[in-house]
Design a protein around this motif. Structure first.
Motif, short mmCIF file in Angstrom:
data_model
loop_
_atom_site.label_atom_id
_atom_site.label_comp_id
_atom_site.label_asym_id
_atom_site.label_seq_id
_atom_site.Cartn_x
_atom_site.Cartn_y
_atom_site.Cartn_z
N ILE A 113 -3.62 28.52 73.44
CA ILE A 113 -3.90 27.24 72.78
C ILE A 113 -2.62 26.76 72.07
CG2 ILE A 113 -6.38 27.57 72.50
CD1 ILE A 113 -5.81 28.44 69.61
N MET A 114 -2.43 25.45 72.05
CA MET A 114 -1.16 24.89 71.57
C MET A 114 -1.19 24.35 70.14
SD MET A 114 1.17 25.28 73.84
CE MET A 114 2.42 24.12 73.31
N TRP A 115 -2.39 24.06 69.61
CA TRP A 115 -2.39 23.38 68.31
C TRP A 115 -1.74 24.17 67.17
CZ3 TRP A 115 -4.67 25.11 63.95
CH2 TRP A 115 -5.71 26.05 64.08
N PRO A 116 -1.83 25.50 67.11
CA PRO A 116 -1.13 26.18 66.01
C PRO A 116 0.39 25.99 66.08
CG PRO A 116 -2.81 27.62 66.92
CD PRO A 116 -2.68 26.46 67.86
N PHE A 117 0.91 26.01 67.29
CA PHE A 117 2.34 25.80 67.48
C PHE A 117 2.73 24.38 67.10
CE2 PHE A 117 5.93 25.00 70.57
CZ PHE A 117 6.88 25.71 69.86
N ARG A 118 1.92 23.41 67.52
CA ARG A 118 2.20 22.01 67.19
C ARG A 118 2.04 21.75 65.69
NH1 ARG A 118 3.36 19.27 71.59
NH2 ARG A 118 2.37 19.73 73.57
N ALA A 119 1.17 22.49 65.04
CA ALA A 119 0.94 22.30 63.60
C ALA A 119 2.13 22.77 62.76
CB ALA A 119 -0.32 23.03 63.17
N THR A 120 3.02 23.57 63.34
CA THR A 120 4.20 24.00 62.57
C THR A 120 5.14 22.83 62.29
OG1 THR A 120 5.46 24.64 64.55
CG2 THR A 120 4.14 26.36 63.49
N ILE A 121 5.07 21.78 63.09
CA ILE A 121 6.00 20.66 62.90
C ILE A 121 5.66 19.88 61.62
CG2 ILE A 121 6.95 18.56 63.92
CD1 ILE A 121 6.39 19.91 66.68
N PRO A 122 4.41 19.43 61.43
CA PRO A 122 4.14 18.75 60.14
C PRO A 122 4.26 19.70 58.95
CG PRO A 122 2.10 18.99 61.42
CD PRO A 122 3.24 19.38 62.31
N LEU A 123 3.95 20.98 59.16
CA LEU A 123 4.09 21.94 58.07
C LEU A 123 5.57 22.09 57.68
CD1 LEU A 123 2.85 23.95 56.11
CD2 LEU A 123 2.90 25.66 57.93
N ALA A 124 6.45 22.10 58.67
CA ALA A 124 7.89 22.17 58.39
C ALA A 124 8.35 20.95 57.61
CB ALA A 124 8.67 22.28 59.70
N ALA A 125 7.85 19.77 57.98
CA ALA A 125 8.20 18.55 57.25
C ALA A 125 7.71 18.63 55.81
CB ALA A 125 7.62 17.32 57.95
N LEU A 126 6.50 19.14 55.62
CA LEU A 126 5.95 19.29 54.27
C LEU A 126 6.80 20.25 53.44
CD1 LEU A 126 3.69 18.73 52.19
CD2 LEU A 126 2.45 20.67 53.19
N LEU A 127 7.16 21.40 54.02
CA LEU A 127 7.99 22.37 53.30
C LEU A 127 9.35 21.77 52.95
CD1 LEU A 127 7.20 25.65 55.30
CD2 LEU A 127 6.41 25.05 53.00
N LEU A 128 9.93 21.00 53.86
CA LEU A 128 11.20 20.34 53.58
C LEU A 128 11.06 19.33 52.44
CD1 LEU A 128 12.62 19.85 57.17
CD2 LEU A 128 13.90 20.78 55.25
N MET A 129 9.97 18.57 52.45
CA MET A 129 9.78 17.59 51.37
C MET A 129 9.57 18.26 50.02
SD MET A 129 7.77 14.34 53.00
CE MET A 129 6.43 15.21 53.78
N ILE A 130 8.88 19.40 50.02
CA ILE A 130 8.70 20.13 48.75
C ILE A 130 10.05 20.60 48.23
CG2 ILE A 130 7.77 22.25 47.74
CD1 ILE A 130 5.32 21.86 49.65
N GLN A 131 10.86 21.20 49.10
CA GLN A 131 12.19 21.64 48.66
C GLN A 131 13.06 20.44 48.31
OE1 GLN A 131 13.21 24.59 47.79
NE2 GLN A 131 15.20 23.75 47.20
N GLY A 132 12.82 19.32 48.98
CA GLY A 132 13.57 18.10 48.68
C GLY A 132 13.38 17.64 47.25
N ILE A 133 12.21 17.87 46.67
CA ILE A 133 11.97 17.52 45.27
C ILE A 133 12.95 18.28 44.37
CG2 ILE A 133 10.33 17.68 43.34
CD1 ILE A 133 8.09 17.31 45.51
N SER A 134 13.10 19.56 44.62
CA SER A 134 14.04 20.37 43.85
C SER A 134 15.46 19.86 44.04
CB SER A 134 13.94 21.83 44.29
OG SER A 134 14.93 22.61 43.66
N GLU A 135 15.82 19.51 45.28
CA GLU A 135 17.17 19.04 45.55
C GLU A 135 17.45 17.70 44.87
OE1 GLU A 135 19.33 21.15 46.94
OE2 GLU A 135 17.62 22.52 47.07
N VAL A 136 16.46 16.82 44.84
CA VAL A 136 16.61 15.53 44.14
C VAL A 136 16.83 15.76 42.65
CG1 VAL A 136 15.34 13.46 43.41
CG2 VAL A 136 15.42 14.08 45.83
N LEU A 137 16.07 16.69 42.06
CA LEU A 137 16.25 17.00 40.64
C LEU A 137 17.63 17.59 40.39
CD1 LEU A 137 12.72 18.45 39.75
CD2 LEU A 137 13.63 16.17 39.23
N LYS A 138 18.12 18.40 41.31
CA LYS A 138 19.47 18.98 41.17
C LYS A 138 20.54 17.88 41.26
CE LYS A 138 18.00 23.36 43.12
NZ LYS A 138 17.94 24.17 44.34
N CYS A 139 20.30 16.88 42.13
CA CYS A 139 21.23 15.73 42.21
C CYS A 139 21.26 14.98 40.88
CB CYS A 139 20.80 14.77 43.32
SG CYS A 139 20.98 15.41 44.98
#
Length: 197
Positions: free
Chosen positions: A153-179
């Motif tokens: 089944i492919m959906w778990p593999f495909r679900a990693t893409i939005p999850l990766a974007a979410l994790l990046l945006m969460i870390q992005g909050i920290s990076e914006v505060l550091k800026c």
């Protein structure tokens, strides 16, 4: 980043400081990204074990598996995507600006802050919305891989893409505060070593 580094940043004598919550948010997000990044790195152990198993079965016993090929490329792809936030935390993404080294610390902070707000977040939000739709469609239709007879089944593999974007945006909050910190005080919040390629 160690909590001592953040504590030192929060208690130095540089005039007006940010509220303690500012540093607490950075500390919590960075810790979360560090833990998730290390957990995602454990995927590499799975790859070592399964590919070794395949080699032994194929060449030692003449009995190749039908599942190692797909599971290995899916695990590697998922680790690559999900590890992007950890790479952002460590400063491991490629920076191509040839003028960057000549900028003052404040100017670097301004450029990074504008980049996060104007490019990073709009791109990640778009990426997440499109990939959520794709993952949902995969789940809804019961999509299966066409790469081998295993037909996983492919959906778990495909679900990693939005999850990766979410994790990046969460870390992005920290990076914006550091800026923001870098702009205000004219120095990096925490120094990130250059990674040579």
């Amino acid at each position: 980043m160690s909590s001592d580094t953040i504590r030192a940043a929060a208690t130095d004598n540089t005039g007006d400081q940010f509220p303690r919550a500012f540093y607490a948010v950075i500390r919590a997000i960075d810790r979360f990204t560090d833990v998730t990044g290390k957990l995602i790195a454990m995927t590499m152990l799975f790859l070592v074990v399964t590919i070794s198993y395949e080699v032994v079965m194929r060449y030692g016993f003449g009995a190749p598996t039908i599942w190692v090929y797909e599971s290995s490329f899916m695990a590697n792809g998922a680790a690559f995507m999900l590890g992007a936030a950890y790479a952002l935390l460590k400063g491991a993404h490629v920076r191509t600006d040839i003028y960057w080294e000549n900028y003052s610390e404040r100017k670097k902070g301004v450029v990074d802050l504008i980049s996060y707000l104007a490019f990073f977040y709009p791109a990640m939000i778009t990426f997440m919305l499109i990939s959520i739709d794709d993952a949902w469609h995969s789940y809804d239709t019961g999509e299966r891989s066409q790469e081998s007879v295993w037909r996983v089944i492919m959906w778990p593999f495909r679900a990693t893409i939005p999850l990766a974007a979410l994790l990046l945006m969460i870390q992005g909050i920290s990076e914006v505060l550091k800026c923001w910190y870098q702009i205000r005080f004219g120095r990096e919040f925490v120094h990130k070593e250059k990674i040579e390629i």
